[in-house]
Enzyme design. Sequence first.
Site, PDB file in Angstrom:
ATOM      1  N   CYS A  28     120.644  24.134 104.977  1.00 31.90           N
ATOM      2  CA  CYS A  28     120.415  23.219 106.103  1.00 31.90           C
ATOM      3  C   CYS A  28     119.041  23.519 106.699  1.00 31.90           C
ATOM      4  CB  CYS A  28     121.512  23.392 107.151  1.00 31.90           C
ATOM      5  SG  CYS A  28     121.191  22.544 108.722  1.00 31.90           S
ATOM      6  N   CYS A  31     118.974  23.834 110.472  1.00 34.02           N
ATOM      7  CA  CYS A  31     119.567  25.118 110.866  1.00 34.02           C
ATOM      8  C   CYS A  31     118.545  26.239 110.731  1.00 34.02           C
ATOM      9  CB  CYS A  31     120.788  25.436 110.017  1.00 34.02           C
ATOM     10  SG  CYS A  31     122.112  24.208 110.123  1.00 34.02           S
TER      11      CYS A  31
END
Length: 105
Positions: A28, A31
Amino acid sequence: MTLDARDDLDDLVASRERVLVMFRTTGCGICESMEPVLDGVARTTDVAVAVMNPRDDPGLVDEYDVRSVPKLLLFEDGDLVETREEGFLPVEDVTAFVDRTGDGD
Protein backbone atom coordinates in the site's frame (compact mmCIF):
# COMPACT_ATOMS: atom_id res chain seq x y z
CA MET A 1 6.41 -0.03 16.39
CA THR A 2 5.00 -2.90 14.36
CA LEU A 3 2.41 -5.21 15.89
CA ASP A 4 2.24 -8.77 14.62
CA ALA A 5 -0.77 -10.23 16.41
CA ARG A 6 -4.01 -9.35 18.16
CA ASP A 7 -2.33 -10.09 21.50
CA ASP A 8 0.29 -7.43 20.73
CA LEU A 9 -2.47 -4.92 19.99
CA ASP A 10 -4.40 -5.83 23.12
CA ASP A 11 -1.26 -5.60 25.29
CA LEU A 12 -0.31 -2.18 23.91
CA VAL A 13 -3.81 -0.75 24.29
CA ALA A 14 -4.00 -2.09 27.86
CA SER A 15 -0.59 -0.74 28.85
CA ARG A 16 -0.80 2.83 27.53
CA GLU A 17 -3.28 5.62 28.16
CA ARG A 18 -3.45 6.65 24.51
CA VAL A 19 -2.59 4.56 21.44
CA LEU A 20 -2.78 5.40 17.74
CA VAL A 21 -2.75 2.37 15.44
CA MET A 22 -2.57 2.48 11.67
CA PHE A 23 -3.88 -0.58 9.88
CA ARG A 24 -1.91 -1.04 6.68
CA THR A 25 -1.20 -3.73 4.12
CA THR A 26 1.94 -4.75 2.28
CA GLY A 27 2.27 -2.89 -1.00
CA CYS A 28 0.00 0.00 0.00
CA GLY A 29 1.80 3.11 -1.24
CA ILE A 30 -0.34 5.52 0.76
CA CYS A 31 0.33 3.45 3.88
CA GLU A 32 4.07 3.66 3.25
CA SER A 33 3.85 7.43 2.82
CA MET A 34 2.01 7.66 6.15
CA GLU A 35 4.85 6.03 8.12
CA PRO A 36 6.96 9.25 8.37
CA VAL A 37 3.77 11.06 9.41
CA LEU A 38 3.26 8.58 12.23
CA ASP A 39 6.91 8.96 13.24
CA GLY A 40 6.31 12.71 13.55
CA VAL A 41 3.20 12.19 15.64
CA ALA A 42 5.07 9.78 17.93
CA ARG A 43 7.82 12.38 18.45
CA THR A 44 5.50 15.32 19.16
CA THR A 45 2.67 13.81 21.23
CA ASP A 46 2.24 11.54 24.24
CA VAL A 47 0.47 8.90 22.11
CA ALA A 48 1.97 5.44 21.56
CA VAL A 49 2.01 4.86 17.80
CA ALA A 50 1.97 1.46 16.09
CA VAL A 51 1.25 -0.11 12.71
CA MET A 52 -0.40 -3.44 12.02
CA ASN A 53 -1.55 -5.45 9.03
CA PRO A 54 -5.16 -6.44 9.81
CA ARG A 55 -4.79 -9.43 7.48
CA ASP A 56 -2.49 -10.96 10.11
CA ASP A 57 -5.68 -11.57 12.12
CA PRO A 58 -8.77 -11.60 9.86
CA GLY A 59 -11.03 -11.10 12.88
CA LEU A 60 -9.65 -7.56 13.18
CA VAL A 61 -11.07 -6.66 9.76
CA ASP A 62 -14.62 -7.23 10.98
CA GLU A 63 -14.08 -6.05 14.55
CA TYR A 64 -12.74 -2.66 13.43
CA ASP A 65 -14.73 -2.44 10.18
CA VAL A 66 -11.62 -2.16 8.00
CA ARG A 67 -12.86 -1.40 4.48
CA SER A 68 -9.75 0.37 3.20
CA VAL A 69 -6.25 1.20 4.33
CA PRO A 70 -4.69 3.12 5.81
CA LYS A 71 -7.14 3.23 8.70
CA LEU A 72 -6.26 5.06 11.90
CA LEU A 73 -7.66 3.92 15.23
CA LEU A 74 -7.26 5.95 18.40
CA PHE A 75 -7.63 4.22 21.75
CA GLU A 76 -7.91 6.00 25.09
CA ASP A 77 -7.90 4.15 28.38
CA GLY A 78 -8.38 0.86 26.53
CA ASP A 79 -11.38 2.00 24.49
CA LEU A 80 -11.59 2.81 20.79
CA VAL A 81 -12.65 6.47 20.68
CA GLU A 82 -12.13 7.53 17.07
CA THR A 83 -11.22 6.26 13.62
CA ARG A 84 -10.21 7.84 10.32
CA GLU A 85 -10.14 6.14 6.97
CA GLU A 86 -9.27 8.91 4.52
CA GLY A 87 -6.07 7.99 2.72
CA PHE A 88 -3.01 10.17 3.19
CA LEU A 89 -3.09 12.74 5.97
CA PRO A 90 -0.27 15.19 6.71
CA VAL A 91 1.32 15.18 10.16
CA GLU A 92 -0.58 18.34 11.14
CA ASP A 93 -3.93 16.66 10.47
CA VAL A 94 -3.05 13.50 12.37
CA THR A 95 -1.69 15.54 15.29
CA ALA A 96 -4.88 17.63 15.34
CA PHE A 97 -6.95 14.42 15.24
CA VAL A 98 -5.05 13.02 18.22
CA ASP A 99 -5.10 16.34 20.14
CA ARG A 100 -8.79 16.97 19.46
CA THR A 101 -9.83 13.64 20.86
CA GLY A 102 -7.37 13.97 23.75
CA ASP A 103 -9.02 17.22 24.85
CA GLY A 104 -12.32 15.45 25.45
CA ASP A 105 -14.14 17.23 22.63
